[in-house]
Scaffold this motif. Structure first.
Motif, PDB file in Angstrom:
ATOM      1  N   PRO A  37       0.912  -1.166   0.035  1.00 17.27           N
ATOM      2  CA  PRO A  37       0.140  -0.021   0.129  1.00 17.27           C
ATOM      3  C   PRO A  37       0.986   1.317  -0.072  1.00 17.27           C
ATOM      4  O   PRO A  37       1.805   1.156   0.468  1.00 17.27           O
ATOM      5  N   GLN A  38       0.315   2.228  -0.718  1.00 15.86           N
ATOM      6  CA  GLN A  38       1.144   3.463  -0.543  1.00 15.86           C
ATOM      7  C   GLN A  38       0.758   4.259   0.790  1.00 15.86           C
ATOM      8  O   GLN A  38      -0.456   4.006   1.069  1.00 15.86           O
ATOM      9  N   SER A  88       0.442   7.015   1.526  1.00 19.92           N
ATOM     10  CA  SER A  88      -0.820   8.115   1.365  1.00 19.92           C
ATOM     11  C   SER A  88      -2.092   7.719   1.235  1.00 19.92           C
ATOM     12  O   SER A  88      -2.993   8.609   1.298  1.00 19.92           O
ATOM     13  N   TYR A  89      -2.081   6.362   1.074  1.00 20.25           N
ATOM     14  CA  TYR A  89      -3.599   5.703   0.838  1.00 20.25           C
ATOM     15  C   TYR A  89      -3.973   5.141   2.150  1.00 20.25           C
ATOM     16  O   TYR A  89      -5.018   4.289   2.241  1.00 20.25           O
ATOM     17  N   LYS A 112     -12.548   0.352  -0.279  1.00 24.02           N
ATOM     18  CA  LYS A 112     -11.586   0.320   0.580  1.00 24.02           C
ATOM     19  C   LYS A 112     -11.321  -1.066   1.293  1.00 24.02           C
ATOM     20  O   LYS A 112     -12.262  -1.889   1.571  1.00 24.02           O
ATOM     21  N   ASP A 114      -3.213  -2.845  -2.674  1.00 24.25           N
ATOM     22  CA  ASP A 114      -2.848  -1.793  -3.376  1.00 24.25           C
ATOM     23  C   ASP A 114      -4.139  -0.546  -3.643  1.00 24.25           C
ATOM     24  O   ASP A 114      -4.090   0.485  -3.946  1.00 24.25           O
ATOM     25  N   ASP A 115      -5.123  -1.380  -2.699  1.00 22.22           N
ATOM     26  CA  ASP A 115      -6.241  -0.264  -2.527  1.00 22.22           C
ATOM     27  C   ASP A 115      -6.300   0.548  -1.358  1.00 22.22           C
ATOM     28  O   ASP A 115      -5.086   0.660  -0.633  1.00 22.22           O
ATOM     29  N   GLU A 116      -7.148   1.361  -0.912  1.00 22.18           N
ATOM     30  CA  GLU A 116      -6.823   2.221   0.191  1.00 22.18           C
ATOM     31  C   GLU A 116      -7.355   1.446   1.217  1.00 22.18           C
ATOM     32  O   GLU A 116      -8.151   0.510   1.277  1.00 22.18           O
ATOM     33  N   LYS A 129      -1.799  11.095   5.521  1.00 22.05           N
ATOM     34  CA  LYS A 129      -2.997  11.480   6.099  1.00 22.05           C
ATOM     35  C   LYS A 129      -2.978  11.979   7.355  1.00 22.05           C
ATOM     36  O   LYS A 129      -2.187  11.313   8.314  1.00 22.05           O
TER      37      LYS A 129
END
Length: 245
Positions: free
Chosen positions: A2-3, A5-6, A24, A142-144, A181
């Motif tokens: 995961p990123q 930022s996500y 998500k 790779d989703d939020e 975030k």
């Protein structure tokens, strides 16, 4: 993977609306004690766990099952619910008690968070006890991702926020980017400050103090153990099972 930022963090059940989780994936966190008890029960052979929002739902499900196949489990305001087989102490969920049983599970904060996350792509249950299993599965996403701290009656709880911070710290290698975030920054910062002594910080938390008169002395200590179990409790069709199984 995961990123960063996500990844967001919600600090209580009341901090989000169901629709916000659509598309998500979610990790439900209730360190004291629902997440820890769920991980322990699955580790000790519980066949499946059915989370419910309240006692009436629990009884409706129980009436459809053979009495020898299920256990009513849970607490209200820290106390075992009258007439239930088990409360919410991980120590109760021994292999002799839970092996091959279906647990109908109802708690003040944790199961409400699980039920409220029903629109998420995936729902996992996270605790310090199964931290590495959560980290491993998040690497595949790779989703939020939303880390949902159950909190206590709508308020932040340090133990849940610390676990969210522990995940973020591990994923980021201890270096959270500025693009993270706000909720992630708060959880990460809390872990940076207190993560070196989880039990010390958690035993002084508001929730631990509330529970002190109600729960076995070693519950808090047990719930602070890291990577005790290689289990991944997750939802399939409204039922929690071990996705590592």
């Amino acid at each position: 993977m995961p990123q960063l930022s996500y990844i967001d963090v919600f600090f209580s059940v009341q901090a989000f609306q169901e629709e916000e989780l659509r598309g998500k994936s979610a990790v439900i966190i209730d360190v004291l004690r629902a997440s820890s008890s769920i991980a322990t029960a699955i580790r000790n052979g519980a066949k499946k766990i059915i989370p419910v929002a309240d006692m009436s739902d629990a009884m409706k499900i129980a009436t459809t099952m053979d009495q020898k196949d299920y256990l009513l489990c849970g607490e209200k305001n820290g106390n075992k619910i009258e007439g239930y087989h088990l409360g919410n102490s991980p120590a109760e969920y021994t292999p002799d008690t839970v092996k091959d049983k279906t647990l109908i599970f109802n708690t003040t904060n944790g199961t409400k968070a699980i039920k409220k996350a029903s629109l998420a792509n995936k729902v996992y249950i996270g605790s310090f006890l199964n931290q590495q299993s959560i980290l491993d599965i998040l690497q595949e996403h790779d989703d939020e991702i939303v880390l949902i701290c159950s909190g206590w009656q709508g308020r932040l709880s340090i133990e849940d926020t610390l676990f969210a911070g522990a995940l973020l710290y591990a994923i980021s290698g201890g270096n959270l980017p500025d693009s993270a975030k706000d909720g992630a920054k708060v959880a990460f910062g809390l872990f940076e400050k207190y993560g070196h002594d989880l039990e010390g910080a958690i035993s002084k938390s508001d929730h631990a103090k509330r529970l002190a008169e109600l729960v076995p002395n070693d519950d808090i200590s047990f719930c602070c153990k890291v990577n005790e179990f290689d289990v991944l409790p997750g939802m399939r069709d409204g039922i929690l099972t071990n996705l590592n199984g």
